[in-house]
Every structure is written in structure tokens, then in C-alpha cells.
Write an enzyme that holds these catalytic residues in place. Structure first.
Site, PDB file in Angstrom:
ATOM      1  N   ASN A 214      -8.247  16.748 110.952  1.00 20.13           N
ATOM      2  CA  ASN A 214      -7.505  15.643 111.566  1.00 20.13           C
ATOM      3  C   ASN A 214      -6.266  15.341 110.737  1.00 20.13           C
ATOM      4  OD1 ASN A 214      -8.164  13.523 109.534  1.00 20.13           O
ATOM      5  ND2 ASN A 214     -10.246  13.988 110.213  1.00 20.13           N
ATOM      6  N   ASP A 310     -23.177  10.026 109.568  1.00 17.32           N
ATOM      7  CA  ASP A 310     -22.262   8.899 109.379  1.00 17.32           C
ATOM      8  C   ASP A 310     -22.487   8.354 107.963  1.00 17.32           C
ATOM      9  OD1 ASP A 310     -20.932   6.415 109.307  1.00 17.32           O
ATOM     10  OD2 ASP A 310     -20.977   6.335 111.502  1.00 17.32           O
ATOM     11  N   LYS A 343     -17.611  -2.026 115.353  1.00 21.97           N
ATOM     12  CA  LYS A 343     -17.908  -0.947 114.396  1.00 21.97           C
ATOM     13  C   LYS A 343     -18.530  -1.525 113.126  1.00 21.97           C
ATOM     14  CE  LYS A 343     -15.140   2.711 114.711  1.00 21.97           C
ATOM     15  NZ  LYS A 343     -13.900   3.488 114.619  1.00 21.97           N
TER      16      LYS A 343
HETATM   17  N1  CTP Z   1     -17.157   7.431 108.584  1.00 21.28           N
HETATM   18  C1  CTP Z   1     -18.113   8.064 107.813  1.00 21.28           C
HETATM   19  N2  CTP Z   1     -18.785   9.122 108.295  1.00 21.28           N
HETATM   20  C2  CTP Z   1     -18.534   9.605 109.521  1.00 21.28           C
HETATM   21  C3  CTP Z   1     -17.557   8.981 110.337  1.00 21.28           C
HETATM   22  C4  CTP Z   1     -16.884   7.896 109.827  1.00 21.28           C
HETATM   23  O1  CTP Z   1     -18.321   7.632 106.666  1.00 21.28           O
HETATM   24  N3  CTP Z   1     -19.199  10.652 109.966  1.00 21.28           N
HETATM   25  C5  CTP Z   1     -16.496   6.245 108.075  1.00 21.28           C
HETATM   26  C6  CTP Z   1     -15.011   6.391 107.853  1.00 21.28           C
HETATM   27  O2  CTP Z   1     -14.749   6.767 106.519  1.00 21.28           O
HETATM   28  C7  CTP Z   1     -14.498   4.994 108.135  1.00 21.28           C
HETATM   29  C8  CTP Z   1     -15.454   4.471 109.192  1.00 21.28           C
HETATM   30  O3  CTP Z   1     -16.618   5.264 109.078  1.00 21.28           O
HETATM   31  O4  CTP Z   1     -14.634   4.146 107.023  1.00 21.28           O
HETATM   32  C9  CTP Z   1     -14.974   4.507 110.592  1.00 21.28           C
HETATM   33  O5  CTP Z   1     -14.409   5.722 110.901  1.00 21.28           O
HETATM   34  P1  CTP Z   1     -13.836   5.982 112.366  1.00 21.28           P
HETATM   35  O6  CTP Z   1     -13.410   7.402 112.445  1.00 21.28           O
HETATM   36  O7  CTP Z   1     -12.849   4.915 112.694  1.00 21.28           O
HETATM   37  O8  CTP Z   1     -15.093   5.661 113.216  1.00 21.28           O
HETATM   38  P2  CTP Z   1     -16.172   6.551 113.826  1.00 21.28           P
HETATM   39  O9  CTP Z   1     -17.485   6.236 113.230  1.00 21.28           O
HETATM   40  O10 CTP Z   1     -15.755   7.977 113.748  1.00 21.28           O
HETATM   41  O11 CTP Z   1     -16.177   6.004 115.303  1.00 21.28           O
HETATM   42  P3  CTP Z   1     -15.260   6.414 116.555  1.00 21.28           P
HETATM   43  O12 CTP Z   1     -14.809   7.811 116.293  1.00 21.28           O
HETATM   44  O13 CTP Z   1     -16.177   6.269 117.683  1.00 21.28           O
HETATM   45  O14 CTP Z   1     -14.137   5.420 116.581  1.00 21.28           O
END
Ligand code: CTP
Length: 403
Positions: A214, A310, A343
Site C-alpha cells: 500500500n 489484526d 473502529k
Molecule cells: N491494524 C493492525 N493489523 C491489521 C490491520 C490494521 O494492527 N491487520 C491496525 C493499524 O496499524 C491501525 C488500525 O489497525 O492502527 C486501523 O487500520 P485500518 O487499516 O484503518 O483499519 P482496518 O482494520 O484495516 O479496517 P478497514 O480496512 O476495514 O478500514
């Protein structure tokens, strides 16, 4: 030392070198202060000049050395009042028994004592003297007076002295004086705290040469790590692949995939706080090919995805060993506040730093950020500012929360 490096950068320090055998350490002190980005104006007392030469002091400082109260040339260029006020911190090293006595009693009969009387800035002294002189009731009375006056003191240390005796009186080593000078500039409220920071993107391999990634540059995570370090924290920095430098002084762990990041985060715990600034890939390719996938007549390969762990949710929901403060980021393109608020609840973290990463905002990969801090009480909009400024503000909030 890294803490000090950040705290002293751009600062102007007036260094008064008193007369004692420890004066030789002041030459090193000048160098280390300059390495930390500080400008040093040296003042050498008459007694100090018996131990180090004005030439070596001025050569190291890269400026003239001030010695005489009635030096007309210097007086015409810069009066002693101005000299004592242009600096942001006055350091006296070595601070002899005589200099301490003069300071405690308000004498102003040479340049150093006059500057110390005339200054309106914080003064830090590094005493150095024979153990009997240090323990003498007169010196201890003077020390108490100086501390009451708000003078900062570093050392002296116990140890063998040049005079052959052993005990308290040896001047602190240069790194300790540097740390004390740094602490004088705003302090180190996170000293003794361990903070974990994740940063950058993750790369999820398809085959040995291709991966899913990304646009995260790692700039915000790096800035946060640096801001935490500058407040004295010890930082473990778990970063996905970026072209950014590693934060100096952090324990740096380089990872590629979300699962590597999860392992590194688990290994870095316990921590007092954790900041999850990484843009972790939500999915990985199932059955990553061990050799390069070739084009075939059968058409394009079908990629199957699995969800990545996550990491933020896992750490937020730890029953044992959860950091006292867990901060997540929410990169959103729509309904930023509503999505980020949900979230925070879903993942179980304490704070979410929400930002709008729609291309029009220029935030992803850019130098600025426009964030909203969300906690259990609601949301707080921060004005658009540099990522460094966001980091500094967040680090300060973290320090307040961990107090
Ligand atoms: N994060 C994490 N592990 C993952 C995905 C996300 O630790 N597998 C953490 C990121 O570092 C950030 C937070 O979760 O602090 C939110 O990340 P974001 O990408 O905004 O959210 P997602 O959980 O990916 O949700 P979505 O893609 O549905 O918005």
C-alpha cells in the site's frame, strides 16, 4: 544520548569552564554538545585557563573564548549582560567550590560570576572538587542555597580523584552532563517508559518477485518514534519496508509481512504504551508461490486471499500484559469520524488517530496530516499540521496519559 541529541538541537549554550583538573572533560563536552546540534559559547575562568588553554577551547568551540570582564573588544562586540542572556542554558563545568561559593553569595568580580549574576536563564552546574571540599559544610550550605535558587546540579560522582583520594567530588562524565542539559530543556517525561511503535506498510508476497503493498510511506510512524524518543522513551520500532531512515536510538525491527509484524510486536511486549501507525495489509495471498509465476496460455492466475491477523485488536484485547495505553490509527476515505469511532470500539484500543487518506487530501505519502483524536469521551479535531507536529503533540499526550 539520542534523547539529548533531539533536545539540544538548535540550542545555544553558554559553557563556563572553571578551574579544576576536570576542565579537560569540558573540551569533550563542547564537542558532544555540538554533535547534538547545539551552539556553544565558551567562557574560561582565570583558574580554568590554568588547566585548559584558551586556544584549545576556542578551536573546539569554533568561536572566540570569553575570559575577561574588562575585555574591551569583547565588551564592544557583546556586553556581558547580553552574553549571559543570548544563551538558552548556562552550564558550569567544572563548577569548583570557589565558583559555587561565588554563585551562592552573589559575587560578581570576574566574567564568569558576573555572567552568572546577570543571566535570566536556567543554570546547570557540574561540581568537581576534592572530596573533603565537597563534604565541607560550607560547600554543602552553598549547594543547598543554589538548589533553593533553582540551579540544576548534575553529580558529582563517587570515585577515585586526580588528587589520589576516593569519594564524592568527581565531575560527572560528559554523557551525564549532556543528559542533564537535555533534561533542562523541557525534561524527559517518558524516561523509563517502553513504547512500541509500528510503522510503514506491509508487503504480502505473491511469489518471490511480486507482492501486494500500500501507499504508506512510514513518515508518520517515524515522526512518532522520534518524538517519543525525544521525550525520553525507549522505543521499539517495528517497521515494514520503507525508504525512510530508522529513528536513531530506537530498537528497530524490520519486517515484511503482517504476520512478521505480529511476531515482532509479540516479541517486543511488554510495553507501557503501543502506537500502531502501520498500514497493515488486511489480506495475504494464500499459497504464496515459491517460484516466479509464469504467464501461460491458460490465462491469468487466480489469487486466493486470507485475512491477516489484526495486530492492534490482538494487543488491545490482551488479558495479560496489555500496554496501559494502546493507540491505533484509522485510515479512512469516507465518514472518517463515524468509521474511526466504530473502529476504536471494535478493536478495543484506547485512542484512535483518524485521518482522511482520500487522494485529494495528499496525506498518504505527503508531509502533512490532518487528524482527529478519538477517545472514550469523543473526538478532538487537530488543525492540519506537519507530520512532525502531529507526532510531537501525540507524544506529549501520551506522556501526560502515562504520568
Ligand atoms: N491494524 C493492525 N493489523 C491489521 C490491520 C490494521 O494492527 N491487520 C491496525 C493499524 O496499524 C491501525 C488500525 O489497525 O492502527 C486501523 O487500520 P485500518 O487499516 O484503518 O483499519 P482496518 O482494520 O484495516 O479496517 P478497514 O480496512 O476495514 O478500514
Amino acid at each position: 544520548m539520542v534523547v539529548a541529541l533531539a533536545q539540544l538541537a538548535g540550542k545555544h549554550i553558554l559553557l563556563i569552564i572553571g578551574g579544576g583538573i576536570a576542565a579537560y572533560k569540558s573540551l569533550e563536552l563542547i564537542r558532544r554538545m555540538q554533535d547534538a546540534g547545539a551552539a556553544v559559547t565558551p567562557v574560561l575562568t582565570k583558574a580554568g585557563a590554568q588547566f585548559v588553554t584558551p586556544l584549545s577551547v576556542s578551536a573546539l568551540a569554533g568561536t572566540g573564548v570569553h575570559q575577561d570582564l574588562f575585555d574591551l573588544t569583547a565588551e564592544a562586540e557583546m556586553g556581558h549582560i547580553e552574553l549571559s542572556r543570548a544563551a538558552e542554558l548556562v552550564v558550569v563545568a567544572p563548577a569548583t567550590a570557589d565558583l559555587m561559593a561565588k554563585m551562592a553569595h552573589g559575587h560578581a568580580n570576574d566574567l564568569a560570576s558576573t555572567l552568572l549574576m546577570a543571566t535570566d536563564k536556567q543554570v546547570l552546574i557540574a561540581p568537581a572538587m576534592n572530596v573533603r571540599m565537597w563534604e565541607h559544610p560550607a560547600t554543602q550550605r552553598n549547594l543547598a542555597t543554589l538548589q533553593e535558587d533553582g540551579i540544576l546540579v548534575v553529580g558529582p560522582e563517587d570515585g577515585g580523584m586526580a588528587c589520589g583520594e576516593f569519594g564524592a567530588g568527581r565531575m560527572s562524565e560528559v554523557p551525564q552532563i549532556i543528559d542533564a542539559a537535555a533534561a533542562a530543556f523541557g525534561g524527559c517525561p517518558l524516561r523509563g517508559k517502553h513504547i512500541l511503535v509500528t510503522s510503514g506498510p506491509t508487503h504480502e508476497p505473491i511469489d518471490p518477485v511480486r507482492y501486494i503493498a500500500n501507499r504508506s510511506s512510514g513518515a508518520q510512524g517515524l515522526a512518532i518514534a522520534q518524538a517519543l524518543l525525544s521525550l525520553g522513551a525507549s522505543v521499539t520500532f517495528v517497521t515494514g519496508p520503507t525508504d525512510k531512515p530508522a529513528p536513531k536510538g530506537a530498537q528497530v525491527v524490520h519486517v515484511q509481512t503482517a504476520r512478521d509484524m505480529q511476531d515482532a510486536v509479540r516479541a517486543a511486549l511488554p510495553a507501557d504504551a503501543a502506537v500502531f501507525a502501520a498500514a497493515v495489509a488486511d489480506w495475504r495471498v494464500v499459497g504464496e508461490s515459491q517460484s516466479k509465476i509464469k504467464k501461460t496460455k491458460d490465462g491469468m492466475p487466480a489469487l486466493e486471499f486470507a485475512e491477516n491477523p489484526d495486530i492492534l485488536a490482538e494487543v488491545s484485547q490482551l488479558e495479560k500484559g496489555r500496554p496501559n495505553l494502546v493507540v491505533g490509527f484509522a485510515a479512512e476515505t469516507d465518514d472518517v469520524i463515524a468509521n474511526a469511532t466504530a473502529k476504536r470500539k471494535r478493536k478495543g484500543c484506547d485512542w484512535i488517530v483518524a485521518n482522511d487518506v482520500s487522494p485529494a487530501t495528499g496525506i498518504m505519502g505527503g508531509a502533512e496530516n490532518d487528524v482527529t483524536l478519538i477517545d472514550q469521551n469523543g473526538s478532538e479535531d487537530w488543525p492540519r499540521m506537519s507530520k512532525d507536529a502531529v507526532a510531537a503533540k501525540l507524544a506529549k499526550r501520551i506522556a501526560e496519559a502515562l504520568l
